[in-house]
Motif scaffolding. Structure first.
Motif, PDB file in Angstrom:
ATOM      1  N   ALA A  71       6.596  37.602  35.259  1.00 29.20           N
ATOM      2  CA  ALA A  71       6.347  39.397  34.824  1.00 29.20           C
ATOM      3  C   ALA A  71       7.602  39.754  35.203  1.00 29.20           C
ATOM      4  N   GLY A  72       8.461  39.739  35.401  1.00 30.93           N
ATOM      5  CA  GLY A  72       9.742  39.815  35.748  1.00 30.93           C
ATOM      6  C   GLY A  72      10.826  39.547  33.708  1.00 30.93           C
ATOM      7  N   TYR A  73      10.574  38.525  33.167  1.00 29.90           N
ATOM      8  CA  TYR A  73      10.677  38.092  32.062  1.00 29.90           C
ATOM      9  C   TYR A  73       9.884  38.913  31.106  1.00 29.90           C
ATOM     10  N   PHE A  74       8.621  38.350  31.015  1.00 26.16           N
ATOM     11  CA  PHE A  74       7.388  39.137  30.582  1.00 26.16           C
ATOM     12  C   PHE A  74       7.940  41.022  30.384  1.00 26.16           C
ATOM     13  N   SER A  75       7.885  41.511  31.241  1.00 22.63           N
ATOM     14  CA  SER A  75       8.764  42.917  31.188  1.00 22.63           C
ATOM     15  C   SER A  75       9.489  43.562  30.376  1.00 22.63           C
ATOM     16  N   VAL A  76      10.618  42.651  30.096  1.00 18.32           N
ATOM     17  CA  VAL A  76      12.071  43.233  29.848  1.00 18.32           C
ATOM     18  C   VAL A  76      12.069  42.551  28.808  1.00 18.32           C
ATOM     19  N   VAL A  77      11.529  41.206  28.256  1.00 17.63           N
ATOM     20  CA  VAL A  77      11.633  40.321  26.578  1.00 17.63           C
ATOM     21  C   VAL A  77      10.501  41.942  25.815  1.00 17.63           C
ATOM     22  N   VAL A  78       8.997  42.035  26.757  1.00  9.18           N
ATOM     23  CA  VAL A  78       8.932  43.070  26.008  1.00  9.18           C
ATOM     24  C   VAL A  78       9.234  44.168  25.660  1.00  9.18           C
ATOM     25  N   LEU A  79      10.019  44.874  27.099  1.00  7.64           N
ATOM     26  CA  LEU A  79      10.929  45.887  25.794  1.00  7.64           C
ATOM     27  C   LEU A  79      12.035  45.736  24.911  1.00  7.64           C
ATOM     28  N   CYS A  80      12.440  44.550  25.327  1.00  9.76           N
ATOM     29  CA  CYS A  80      13.102  43.862  24.397  1.00  9.76           C
ATOM     30  C   CYS A  80      13.170  44.422  22.468  1.00  9.76           C
TER      31      CYS A  80
END
Length: 137
Positions: free
Chosen positions: A15-24
């Protein structure tokens, strides 16, 4: 040393990686919007397939670069840093594509819904994302 605790839970990490990558990806799409001479989302709303192809290629390319970055780096700052470095190379490739086609303007052709140029743009973004991703160390 083995990780333990809440933050090392695979669901939380994902969930953390997903959130960060979506923001990126959102940030990189805003930056691509500044690089192109047309409004991506307005053109897509109008049904411009060439812009949709080029934009889809950029999104895929950035996501693929972050895929490689996640798989090779253990810390979030490293992953983000290498991901944005890869994105910078992708922007450079887009500018190089424009430079290497002096007989026509890539942005104007894509805005005019020239689907062959849109498809080549997609292919460049996707293809180079694999090369960039593989070279991320």
């Amino acid at each position: 040393m083995q990780k333990s605790g809440f933050w090392s839970n695979p669901l939380v990490e994902t969930a953390g990686y997903f959130s960060v990558v979506v923001l990126c990806i959102i940030v990189t799409m805003v930056l691509f919007e500044l690089v192109t001479k047309y409004n991506n989302w307005e053109q897509i709303k109008k049904g411009n397939i060439a812009v949709a192809l080029a934009t889809g290629g950029k999104i895929f390319g950035v996501a693929n670069i972050f895929h490689y970055s996640i798989s090779r780096h253990n810390s979030l700052p490293e992953m983000i840093g290498w991901g944005f470095f890869g994105f910078t190379l992708l922007v450079f490739a887009y500018i190089l594509f424009e430079f290497l086609t002096p007989k026509f303007n890539v942005d104007k052709e894509i805005e005019a819904d020239n689907r062959s140029v849109g498809f080549i743009s997609l292919t460049i973004s996707v293809g180079l994302s694999f090369v960039i991703g593989a070279s991320i160390s």
